[in-house]
Scaffold this motif. Structure first.
Motif, PDB file in Angstrom:
ATOM      1  N   TRP A   1       0.764  -1.301   0.170  1.00 13.84           N
ATOM      2  CA  TRP A   1       0.088  -0.118  -0.099  1.00 13.84           C
ATOM      3  C   TRP A   1       0.783   1.281  -0.034  1.00 13.84           C
ATOM      4  O   TRP A   1       1.958   1.108   0.383  1.00 13.84           O
ATOM      5  N   PHE A   2       0.253   2.230  -0.160  1.00 11.14           N
ATOM      6  CA  PHE A   2       1.093   3.742  -0.311  1.00 11.14           C
ATOM      7  C   PHE A   2       0.257   4.757   0.092  1.00 11.14           C
ATOM      8  O   PHE A   2      -1.128   4.442  -0.310  1.00 11.14           O
ATOM      9  N   TYR A   3       0.421   5.897   0.370  1.00 14.92           N
ATOM     10  CA  TYR A   3      -0.154   6.986   0.819  1.00 14.92           C
ATOM     11  C   TYR A   3       0.273   8.435   0.210  1.00 14.92           C
ATOM     12  O   TYR A   3       1.417   8.571  -0.136  1.00 14.92           O
ATOM     13  N   ALA A   4      -0.903   9.256   0.285  1.00 14.33           N
ATOM     14  CA  ALA A   4      -0.211  10.858   0.012  1.00 14.33           C
ATOM     15  C   ALA A   4       0.438  11.025   1.068  1.00 14.33           C
ATOM     16  O   ALA A   4       0.413  10.741   2.270  1.00 14.33           O
ATOM     17  N   ASP A   5       1.288  12.036   1.032  1.00  9.75           N
ATOM     18  CA  ASP A   5       2.257  12.653   1.983  1.00  9.75           C
ATOM     19  C   ASP A   5       1.252  13.080   3.242  1.00  9.75           C
ATOM     20  O   ASP A   5       1.597  13.280   4.339  1.00  9.75           O
ATOM     21  N   SER A   6       0.369  13.738   2.679  1.00  8.40           N
ATOM     22  CA  SER A   6      -0.538  14.502   3.771  1.00  8.40           C
ATOM     23  C   SER A   6      -1.362  13.640   4.727  1.00  8.40           C
ATOM     24  O   SER A   6      -1.914  14.275   5.578  1.00  8.40           O
ATOM     25  N   VAL A   7      -1.445  12.429   4.374  1.00 10.25           N
ATOM     26  CA  VAL A   7      -2.007  11.347   5.413  1.00 10.25           C
ATOM     27  C   VAL A   7      -1.400  10.510   5.894  1.00 10.25           C
ATOM     28  O   VAL A   7      -1.556   9.677   6.589  1.00 10.25           O
ATOM     29  N   LYS A   8       0.128  10.166   5.634  1.00  6.91           N
ATOM     30  CA  LYS A   8       1.012   9.463   5.805  1.00  6.91           C
ATOM     31  C   LYS A   8       1.064   9.343   7.456  1.00  6.91           C
ATOM     32  O   LYS A   8       1.422  10.486   7.950  1.00  6.91           O
ATOM     33  N   GLY A   9       1.291   8.123   8.088  1.00  7.63           N
ATOM     34  CA  GLY A   9       1.112   8.128   9.240  1.00  7.63           C
ATOM     35  C   GLY A   9       0.134   8.336  10.120  1.00  7.63           C
ATOM     36  O   GLY A   9      -0.185   8.202  11.422  1.00  7.63           O
ATOM     37  N   ARG A  10      -1.214   8.866   9.514  1.00 12.04           N
ATOM     38  CA  ARG A  10      -2.518   8.918  10.195  1.00 12.04           C
ATOM     39  C   ARG A  10      -3.241   8.066   9.597  1.00 12.04           C
ATOM     40  O   ARG A  10      -4.350   7.789  10.226  1.00 12.04           O
ATOM     41  N   PHE A  11      -3.319   7.740   8.364  1.00 12.35           N
ATOM     42  CA  PHE A  11      -4.437   6.987   7.714  1.00 12.35           C
ATOM     43  C   PHE A  11      -3.768   5.513   7.420  1.00 12.35           C
ATOM     44  O   PHE A  11      -2.792   5.451   7.157  1.00 12.35           O
ATOM     45  N   THR A  12      -4.793   4.656   7.602  1.00 10.96           N
ATOM     46  CA  THR A  12      -4.197   3.105   7.193  1.00 10.96           C
ATOM     47  C   THR A  12      -5.394   2.599   6.127  1.00 10.96           C
ATOM     48  O   THR A  12      -6.477   2.537   6.684  1.00 10.96           O
ATOM     49  N   VAL A  13      -4.969   2.170   5.285  1.00 11.58           N
ATOM     50  CA  VAL A  13      -5.661   1.058   4.036  1.00 11.58           C
ATOM     51  C   VAL A  13      -5.824  -0.292   4.354  1.00 11.58           C
ATOM     52  O   VAL A  13      -4.240  -0.789   4.577  1.00 11.58           O
ATOM     53  N   SER A  14      -6.646  -0.741   4.447  1.00 16.74           N
ATOM     54  CA  SER A  14      -6.785  -2.410   4.474  1.00 16.74           C
ATOM     55  C   SER A  14      -7.945  -2.913   3.617  1.00 16.74           C
ATOM     56  O   SER A  14      -8.663  -2.344   3.213  1.00 16.74           O
ATOM     57  N   ARG A  15      -7.705  -4.133   3.338  1.00 13.25           N
ATOM     58  CA  ARG A  15      -8.917  -4.789   2.674  1.00 13.25           C
ATOM     59  C   ARG A  15      -9.072  -6.404   3.054  1.00 13.25           C
ATOM     60  O   ARG A  15      -7.981  -6.965   3.835  1.00 13.25           O
ATOM     61  N   ASP A  16     -10.220  -6.903   3.213  1.00  8.25           N
ATOM     62  CA  ASP A  16     -10.820  -8.057   3.474  1.00  8.25           C
ATOM     63  C   ASP A  16     -11.419  -8.659   2.300  1.00  8.25           C
ATOM     64  O   ASP A  16     -12.676  -8.485   2.000  1.00  8.25           O
TER      65      ASP A  16
END
Length: 125
Positions: free
Chosen positions: A58-73
């Motif tokens: 996964w990867f994130y925009a710099d603006s949300v890195k460290g605050r948002f977490t993406v996952s899937r089931d």
């Protein structure tokens, strides 16, 4: 055909958390990389996060890195976006999207061909 439905948005104070869900119909969803995007009033849609087919990368925009977490089931045909330490600038309509012709996820919104209707996230200061 894949139908995506986002949920979990709402009004939260700065510093709070929300978890967005993106539920999909269709058995092929588990084979698609998925992205999260957002659009604030008067602004262009921007990339937030993306996750691979199996959920191992996964990867994130710099603006949300460290605050948002993406996952899937994949057993539940659902992708999640856990949002912590929310800021007023995170206020936007959040969309999930799936790419049927990609192997790897991308930040490019034009490469995703299935989109949900969006869910509003409002962060008050």
């Amino acid at each position: 055909q894949v139908l995506l439905v986002e949920s979990g948005g709402g009004l939260v104070q700065a510093g709070g958390s929300l978890r967005l869900s993106c539920a999909a119909s269709g058995s092929t969803f588990s084979t698609y990389p998925v992205g999260w995007f957002r659009q604030a009033p008067g602004k262009e849609r921007e990339f937030v996060a993306a996750i691979s087919v199996g959920g191992q990368s996964w990867f994130y925009a710099d603006s949300v890195k460290g605050r948002f977490t993406v996952s899937r089931d994949n057993a539940k045909n659902t992708v999640y976006l856990q949002m912590n330490s929310l800021k007023p600038e995170d206020t936007a309509v959040y969309y999930c999207a799936a790419a049927s012709d990609l192997v790897l996820p991308t930040r490019r919104s034009d490469r995703y061909d299935y989109w949900g209707q969006g869910t509003q996230v409002t962060v008050s200061s």
